[in-house]
Design a protein around this motif. Structure first.
Motif, short mmCIF file in Angstrom:
data_model
loop_
_atom_site.label_atom_id
_atom_site.label_comp_id
_atom_site.label_asym_id
_atom_site.label_seq_id
_atom_site.Cartn_x
_atom_site.Cartn_y
_atom_site.Cartn_z
N GLY A 191 -38.06 -16.64 -51.87
CA GLY A 191 -38.73 -17.08 -52.14
C GLY A 191 -38.37 -17.59 -50.59
O GLY A 191 -38.74 -18.23 -49.41
N ALA A 192 -36.57 -18.45 -51.04
CA ALA A 192 -36.51 -19.21 -49.87
C ALA A 192 -35.50 -18.33 -49.32
O ALA A 192 -35.84 -18.63 -47.22
CB ALA A 192 -34.98 -19.74 -50.88
N LEU A 193 -35.26 -17.19 -48.85
CA LEU A 193 -35.09 -16.50 -47.50
C LEU A 193 -36.31 -16.04 -46.91
O LEU A 193 -36.31 -15.67 -45.16
CB LEU A 193 -34.55 -14.95 -48.27
CG LEU A 193 -33.18 -15.44 -49.02
CD1 LEU A 193 -32.97 -14.04 -49.59
CD2 LEU A 193 -32.34 -15.40 -47.68
N LEU A 194 -37.56 -15.59 -47.79
CA LEU A 194 -38.64 -15.51 -46.88
C LEU A 194 -39.51 -16.98 -45.72
O LEU A 194 -39.40 -16.68 -44.15
CB LEU A 194 -39.69 -14.72 -48.24
CG LEU A 194 -41.33 -14.70 -46.97
CD1 LEU A 194 -40.71 -13.77 -45.98
CD2 LEU A 194 -42.53 -14.99 -47.84
N ALA A 195 -38.93 -18.21 -46.53
CA ALA A 195 -38.86 -19.19 -45.62
C ALA A 195 -37.79 -19.60 -44.91
O ALA A 195 -38.62 -20.06 -43.56
CB ALA A 195 -39.31 -20.68 -46.78
N GLN A 196 -36.85 -19.59 -44.95
CA GLN A 196 -36.17 -19.56 -43.68
C GLN A 196 -35.91 -18.75 -42.35
O GLN A 196 -36.04 -18.82 -41.73
CB GLN A 196 -34.85 -19.14 -44.47
CG GLN A 196 -33.07 -18.99 -42.95
CD GLN A 196 -32.66 -18.73 -43.20
OE1 GLN A 196 -32.48 -17.36 -43.78
NE2 GLN A 196 -31.31 -18.15 -43.17
N HIS A 197 -36.51 -17.33 -42.79
CA HIS A 197 -36.88 -16.21 -42.47
C HIS A 197 -38.29 -16.75 -40.99
O HIS A 197 -38.21 -16.73 -39.63
CB HIS A 197 -37.48 -14.94 -42.16
CG HIS A 197 -38.19 -14.00 -41.41
ND1 HIS A 197 -37.02 -13.25 -40.27
CD2 HIS A 197 -38.74 -13.45 -41.76
CE1 HIS A 197 -37.83 -13.06 -39.98
NE2 HIS A 197 -38.84 -12.14 -40.21
N GLN A 198 -39.32 -17.18 -42.29
CA GLN A 198 -40.55 -17.49 -41.17
C GLN A 198 -40.20 -18.90 -40.08
O GLN A 198 -40.69 -19.33 -39.70
CB GLN A 198 -41.67 -17.91 -42.29
CG GLN A 198 -42.06 -16.60 -42.98
CD GLN A 198 -43.24 -16.54 -43.71
OE1 GLN A 198 -44.06 -17.55 -44.27
NE2 GLN A 198 -43.64 -15.66 -44.06
N ALA A 199 -39.32 -19.46 -40.75
CA ALA A 199 -39.22 -21.81 -39.82
C ALA A 199 -38.49 -21.18 -38.95
O ALA A 199 -38.71 -21.78 -38.29
CB ALA A 199 -38.89 -22.06 -41.39
#
Length: 981
Positions: free
Chosen positions: A584-592
């Motif tokens: 979840g954190a990696l997905l958030a980093q990518h999108q941010a």
């Protein structure tokens, strides 16, 4: 060096308490590491600049107007005062004394420089190099010269190679032309001015003359020409490609490793600023032409170029001073160079004053330099710089509340200097408001009469270092010669141990076989080990790719995902919950980082593995299980400045080891945002001020589970209520050694379940021996068979598989009239992600489990998550996703007013402003401002049905899809949700 006296020291009226402040500064002028134990000295330390101001007058408002009877709007910065420069000049006189050796000369007690703006304004350089310098370059050149000539006796010569190289670039007379010719001219300029030259000694030359000038000239050329050419070539390569000056390109946003390319850009910026400065002074050539306003685009570019040149020169000077302050271990001068280099700015005026511009540059570069042995003391004579932060208020944790001989202001100055000396991150500039009350005559004479600054004298013992170092080298060489296998000698059969690799520093291998530590995904630190290693390995690869996309030449911040992410070599425990949160954190980093907001802070992500049970995540204190020398929290602290770390997310487990890690990070002002953490001790008692979490604590979870156990129709269908009670019996499985989670949840569930139904505690946990699990399962099945109750699983998810396996095999459970209900606070992650496994492997059990959110299966987050990882999302994934996005939102808010914020700014933001109605995938969250966890946090209880499907039986709290918190649950909303205190 001429001394410019403004006011006679004995005639000066000092502010009350100023002599105490002087004594504090004296301590750090004598030894910049004062008060720091030798074994705990941090290699990177920086003393904050001290800007003297005046306390606001009573009744003064923030805009300077007086309002009778109104309290002062004091921000802690104070007010400027034109009389303050005399105090800086007073301290300047303390740094020199008449030599006691009979020579009668003035001896410097610490290297120092005084920026005299009046002297600088009176200079009228000719048309030579200094005219091309400009006042900003001349000022820094004067500072460097003063630091050189004020080196204390016996402390050696101050060498400034980086500063001299950059200054030579600015003064080089290079003819515009081909880039290669310009590079060569710059290289030759630096070589001719600073490189060591080949040549024979005079005695050898005299001897050669006897052979004949002609023959000697031929011999000289034959020997020196090839060597000189090779030396010039190698010197040029080291200057251009060496690591020492590679930072210049980074400051100028120049790609590549070439210093000479960056030097050309630096020189171009300098020439542009000088040309524009001359144009502004001379005015238009045509008298009738319109005058270009000072705020024109050209002037703005010129001001920017001038600031860049000043910052590069100041950074080079700080690098050289840091190297000079710490000579090699074998140097006899190392013990003598304990002082900092003192820079005195008596007149820090408005934005256009030279001292103000210099202080602006110091504030801009100080955070990036890390190790800065420069102590700046200035006096504000005009407006206060916005970046100057007031001193800590009385009562903050950084201050010593014990009795002291110093006043309150002096104690605050001592606290900020001590923080900088110990390696903590400190603000670049601190405003020191001085009292408006004058001191009495006796105290006013103290700074003039008491010369407490004393530089360390030369001692015979100083030569012990080089002698011991030389002896050690000789001993090593001699030992090496004895180890050389001489011809005919028999081999010893032993080989030297391999040199430690970089991975041994940041991701060491521990006794369990795991690799714990920290990685950015591209540094050869592979943390994957044991079961589920392939899952972590693929996430590390994704981490490296996403971090490579972050432009590190521009402002950015780094977050650390910190959790147990592996299991030991012999462990068969369930997959760590942290893996799903990391996804979840990696997905958030990518999108941010893909967003195109007008103002946003790019995010790098580091992954830190604390090892199974969080054993190696901390050391000492509450952690009594880590007997190794590994401390992953300390690794994170050591990389705060290097990686610009702003905060930590994860932990994922309520343990004393994880709380100790939060305490260690709190000591450095680092915010920790826990995910999947529910133990009540994590938010009470020893919980540090910088710790927050996104999940509800055990007290709220226990209330919801007790309410569900008493009233759920789905659970009632699988149980019977014993006579004399109103709820079914609970067979409560808990770990008696797990006080932060399991024992805590057991205690709170029993208290909330009350007398509704009988409770039968059964001990079982991580420390239970494998041979005991069948008998524990048999006892549970016998109790369920006898009471027709349900199992309340308050243990860890990592050992749920073992218990379920033996429950399924037990005769009493298999022959029960219906499936046995199991209500779990923490379910095994694989069962949540793959509910069909319950029907396939554990058909006699019906699992009800708690989670902290209910992501929409058809929403954007769940769709993107499934697309990226080919697995469904859950509340753990949503928690990791939300944690990073919370930090992203907070950092963007802070960066608007403080683009160079430190980790402590995040703590301050959460404590003072907090997060309000943050709409995340795990619910709507409001926390901070006295709340360590979200108020009315969403809690769901879900059921895995007999056909392997998941249904939601209970939802309470602030749900993202609802306008108001959900307060009722049940088939028709028949039951009230427990209140959240």
């Amino acid at each position: 060096m001429p001394q410019h006296h403004r006011t006679n020291e004995n005639d000066l009226v000092l502010p009350s308490g100023f002599d105490d402040i002087v004594r504090v500064i004296d301590r750090y002028v004598v030894d910049r590491r004062t008060g720091v134990p030798h074994g705990r000295q941090h290699p990177r330390h920086r003393l904050p600049a001290l800007l003297l101001t005046r306390e606001p007058a009573p009744g003064t408002t923030a805009d300077g107007a007086t309002a009778p009877g109104a309290p002062p709007a004091d921000t802690g910065q104070g007010e400027p005062d034109p009389a303050l420069p005399d105090l800086v000049h007073l301290y300047h006189h303390r740094l020199v004394r008449l030599d006691t050796g009979g020579t009668g000369h003035l001896a410097s007690l610490a290297p120092h420089a005084l920026v005299d703006e009046e002297l600088l304004a009176c200079e009228h350089p000719g048309e030579g190099a200094e005219e091309r310098d400009g006042p900003h370059v001349r000022l820094l050149d004067r500072v460097a010269r003063q630091l050189r000539v004020t080196m204390p006796d016996g402390s050696g010569t101050l060498r400034l190679p980086e500063f001299d190289a950059c200054l030579s670039v600015l003064r080089a007379a290079v003819v515009d032309g081909d880039v290669r010719d310009e590079r060569r001219a710059l290289r030759d300029r630096i070589y001719d001015k600073y490189a060591w030259k080949f040549g024979f000694a005079a005695e050898v030359g005299a001897l050669g003359e006897e052979l004949g000038a002609r023959h000697w000239s031929a011999v000289t050329k034959l020997v020196t020409t090839p060597l000189a050419w090779l030396w010039r070539w190698s010197y040029g390569v080291r200057i251009d490609r060496g690591a020492r000056l590679r930072w210049v390109g980074g400051m100028l946003d120049e790609p590549g490793r070439s210093f000479l390319n960056a030097a050309l850009s630096l020189r171009d910026a300098h020439l542009r600023s000088r040309a524009q400065d001359r144009a502004d002074r001379e005015g238009p050539a045509d008298a009738g032409a319109p005058v270009v306003p000072a705020g024109s685009a050209a002037s703005a570019v010129s001001a920017r170029d001038e600031a860049v040149v000043r910052q590069v020169l100041l950074t080079a000077l700080i690098h050289d001073l840091a190297r000079a302050a710490r000579p090699p271990v074998w140097s006899a001068r190392r013990p003598r160079r304990r002082w900092p280099f003192v820079l005195l700015l008596p007149t820090v005026g408005g934005d256009g004053s030279p001292s103000r511009k210099l202080l602006n540059s110091f504030s801009a570069v100080a955070e990036e330099t890390g190790n800065c042995p420069l102590l700046v003391l200035g006096a504000a004579t005009a407006d206060i710089p916005p970046y100057a932060v007031g001193l800590p208020r009385p009562g903050v944790p950084s201050q010593n509340p014990g009795p002291s001989t110093y006043g309150a202001t002096a104690r605050a100055v001592a606290s900020v200097l001590a923080a900088g000396a110990s390696g903590q991150q400190v603000e670049a500039v601190r405003a020191v408001p001085l009292s408006r009350v004058p001191d009495n005559g006796t105290s006013a004479e103290r700074p003039a009469a008491q010369r407490t600054v004393r530089s360390r004298e030369r001692r015979a013992s100083d030569w012990l270092r080089p002698v011991v170092a030389a002896a050690a080298v000789l001993a090593v060489v001699a030992a090496g010669l004895f180890q050389v296998p001489w011809p005919g000698a028999a081999p010893t059969g032993t080989e030297a141990a391999p040199a430690p690799r970089a991975t041994d520093t940041w991701c060491p291998k521990v006794g369990t076989g795991e690799r714990v530590g920290i990685t950015d995904g591209s540094d050869d630190c592979e943390l994957a080990h044991g079961l589920y290693a392939d899952e972590l390995r693929s996430l590390e690869a994704r981490l490296g790719r996403q971090n490579a996309e972050v432009d590190r030449s521009r402002p950015y911040r780094t977050l650390v995902f910190f959790a147990p992410l592996s299991v030991g070599s012999t462990s068969r425990r369930a997959v760590p919950t942290g893996l799903q949160m990391l996804r979840g954190a990696l997905l958030a980093q990518h999108q941010a980082n893909k967003l195109l907001l007008k103002s946003q802070m790019p995010i790098r992500l580091l992954v830190a593995n604390a090892g199974e049970y969080f054993t190696f995540g901390s050391r000492g204190g509450l952690n009594t299980k880590n007997h190794s020398g590994v401390d992953v929290a300390r690794m994170i602290i050591d990389r705060i400045q290097r990686d610009r770390i702003a905060g930590v997310i994860g932990l994922t487990q309520s343990r004393p080891e994880s709380l100790q890690a939060a305490i260690e990070l709190d000591a450095q002002g680092v915010t920790v945002l826990g995910t999947g953490v529910s133990g009540q001790p994590m938010v009470e008692g020893d919980s540090p001020v910088s710790y927050f979490q996104l999940s509800a604590p055990d007290e709220r979870v226990a209330r919801v589970m007790a309410s569900f156990a008493r009233r759920s129709p789905r659970l009632a269908a699988l149980t019977k209520i014993p006579q004399g009670h109103t709820a079914p019996a609970a067979v409560l499985v808990f770990d008696p050694h797990d006080h932060y989670f399991s024992v805590d949840l057991k205690k709170r569930f029993i208290r909330n379940y009350g007398s509704a139904g009988p409770v039968y505690p059964v001990p079982y946990g991580e420390s239970s021996k494998d041979a005991q699990t069948p008998s524990v399962a048999a006892g549970i099945c016998a109790l369920v068979r006898r009471t027709d109750g349900f199992v309340l699983y308050a243990g860890r998810s990592s050992v749920m598989y073992d218990l379920f396996y033996y429950l399924q095999k037990d005769k009493e459970c298999r022959t029960h009239r219906g499936r046995i209900a199991v209500l779990a606070e923490s379910a095994a992650p694989s069962l949540v992600l793959h509910p069909e496994l319950m029907a396939q492997r554990y058909g006699s059990l019906s699992l009800f489990y708690n989670q902290f959110s209910l992501p929409d299966d058809k929403g954007a987050f769940a769709t993107d998550f499934r697309k990226e990882y080919a697995v469904p999302s859950d509340s753990d994934a949503a928690a990791g996703y939300d944690a990073l996005n919370v930090f992203f939102t907070v950092m963007n808010d802070i960066a608007v007013t403080d683009p160079k914020f430190t980790p402590s700014a995040v703590v301050t933001y959460l404590q003072s402003t907090g997060v309000t109605n943050f709409v995340g995938e795990s619910g709507i969250m409001t926390f901070g401002k006295g709340h360590k966890y979200p108020v009315n946090k969403e809690i769901d209880i879900r059921e895995i049905t007999a056909d392997g499907k998941k249904v939601t039986d209970l939802t309470c709290g602030a749900v993202a899809a609802e306008e108001k918190p959900v307060t009722r649950w049940g088939p028709s909303g028949d039951f009230l949700c427990p209140d959240d205190d």
